[in-house]
Design a protein around this motif. Sequence first.
Motif, PDB file in Angstrom:
ATOM      1  N   LEU A  59      49.655  30.244  47.043  1.00 28.69           N
ATOM      2  CA  LEU A  59      48.766  29.108  47.294  1.00 28.69           C
ATOM      3  C   LEU A  59      48.591  28.235  46.058  1.00 28.69           C
ATOM      4  N   SER A  60      48.645  28.848  44.878  1.00 27.41           N
ATOM      5  CA  SER A  60      48.449  28.098  43.637  1.00 27.41           C
ATOM      6  C   SER A  60      49.421  28.620  42.582  1.00 27.41           C
ATOM      7  N   PRO A  61      50.669  28.161  42.609  1.00 26.80           N
ATOM      8  CA  PRO A  61      51.724  28.718  41.741  1.00 26.80           C
ATOM      9  C   PRO A  61      51.464  28.565  40.248  1.00 26.80           C
ATOM     10  N   ASP A  62      50.583  27.644  39.857  1.00 25.97           N
ATOM     11  CA  ASP A  62      50.349  27.412  38.432  1.00 25.97           C
ATOM     12  C   ASP A  62      49.328  28.372  37.822  1.00 25.97           C
ATOM     13  N   LEU A  63      48.702  29.206  38.627  1.00 25.73           N
ATOM     14  CA  LEU A  63      47.711  30.133  38.084  1.00 25.73           C
ATOM     15  C   LEU A  63      48.384  31.215  37.253  1.00 25.73           C
ATOM     16  N   VAL A  71      40.996  36.018  41.260  1.00 27.84           N
ATOM     17  CA  VAL A  71      40.794  35.394  42.585  1.00 27.84           C
ATOM     18  C   VAL A  71      41.003  36.439  43.673  1.00 27.84           C
ATOM     19  N   GLY A  72      41.984  37.300  43.489  1.00 27.63           N
ATOM     20  CA  GLY A  72      42.215  38.368  44.452  1.00 27.63           C
ATOM     21  C   GLY A  72      41.011  39.281  44.599  1.00 27.63           C
ATOM     22  N   ARG A  73      40.390  39.626  43.473  1.00 30.91           N
ATOM     23  CA  ARG A  73      39.189  40.465  43.525  1.00 30.91           C
ATOM     24  C   ARG A  73      38.057  39.746  44.244  1.00 30.91           C
ATOM     25  N   SER A  74      37.934  38.447  43.986  1.00 31.56           N
ATOM     26  CA  SER A  74      36.883  37.673  44.658  1.00 31.56           C
ATOM     27  C   SER A  74      37.144  37.586  46.155  1.00 31.56           C
ATOM     28  N   TYR A  75      38.406  37.479  46.540  1.00 31.31           N
ATOM     29  CA  TYR A  75      38.737  37.474  47.969  1.00 31.31           C
ATOM     30  C   TYR A  75      38.304  38.788  48.616  1.00 31.31           C
ATOM     31  N   ARG A  76      38.633  39.890  47.982  1.00 32.11           N
ATOM     32  CA  ARG A  76      38.275  41.193  48.570  1.00 32.11           C
ATOM     33  C   ARG A  76      36.759  41.340  48.696  1.00 32.11           C
ATOM     34  N   THR A  77      36.033  40.852  47.692  1.00 29.48           N
ATOM     35  CA  THR A  77      34.575  40.917  47.761  1.00 29.48           C
ATOM     36  C   THR A  77      34.042  40.055  48.902  1.00 29.48           C
TER      37      THR A  77
END
Length: 226
Positions: A59-63, A71-77
């Motif tokens: 979704l955001s290749p520049d990260l 961001v992955g951890r925030s998604y899971r939360t």
Amino acid sequence: MTDRLKLVIFDVDGTLVEGESHIVDAMQQAFAAHDLSRPASADVRAVIGLSVETAVARLSPDLDPATCAAVGRSYRTAFRDIRLSMGAARMNPLFPGIREVLDELAADPWTLLAVATGKSRRGLDALIEGHGLTGLFISTQTADDHPSKPDPSMIAACLADAGAEARDAVMIGDTSYDMEMARAAGVRSIGVTWGAHAADRLAADALAHRVEDLPGAIGSLLGEPA
């Protein structure tokens, strides 16, 4: 009937259960939590099926990797909070007719069922318990223990757990990643058209446009009459 063991492997989100809107919501919340632009809903739907960090990077290749992981951890939360507020079964209802198809397949002593999903172990276990599916699957493989789809690792683990041959297995999913994973593992594939990806993206060995089409499609691919 054949006396060879058959293995039917299911994806979860978009195949067995509904819930795209909650995935989109959680992903958009995760990006916003890090002051990043929220991805468009259509873009999030396009990466459903990938492991979380792989989806974030797509979704955001520049990260950078550290931000992707955060961001992955925030998604899971965010996803967990939605699940806790709604309950797993209400958050992700089974598509109409799915339970009947699972029970029909499980009633055949020569057919084993498995799951290969981009969900976390915690999320999958909550969903299985919430829908009363405990004990139905011989193998449940999640993103916690494998590379992201379309790597064939999850299917290889399902085959090993079931003691089945690739020629006697079929992968059922709603995304091109499921179909690519099946090809990489040397198993047949059925694309369902009620999920995230349109039929023309699936490139499956067979398509199922209705839930009730699944038993016939499985039988045809694995050498039994529909």
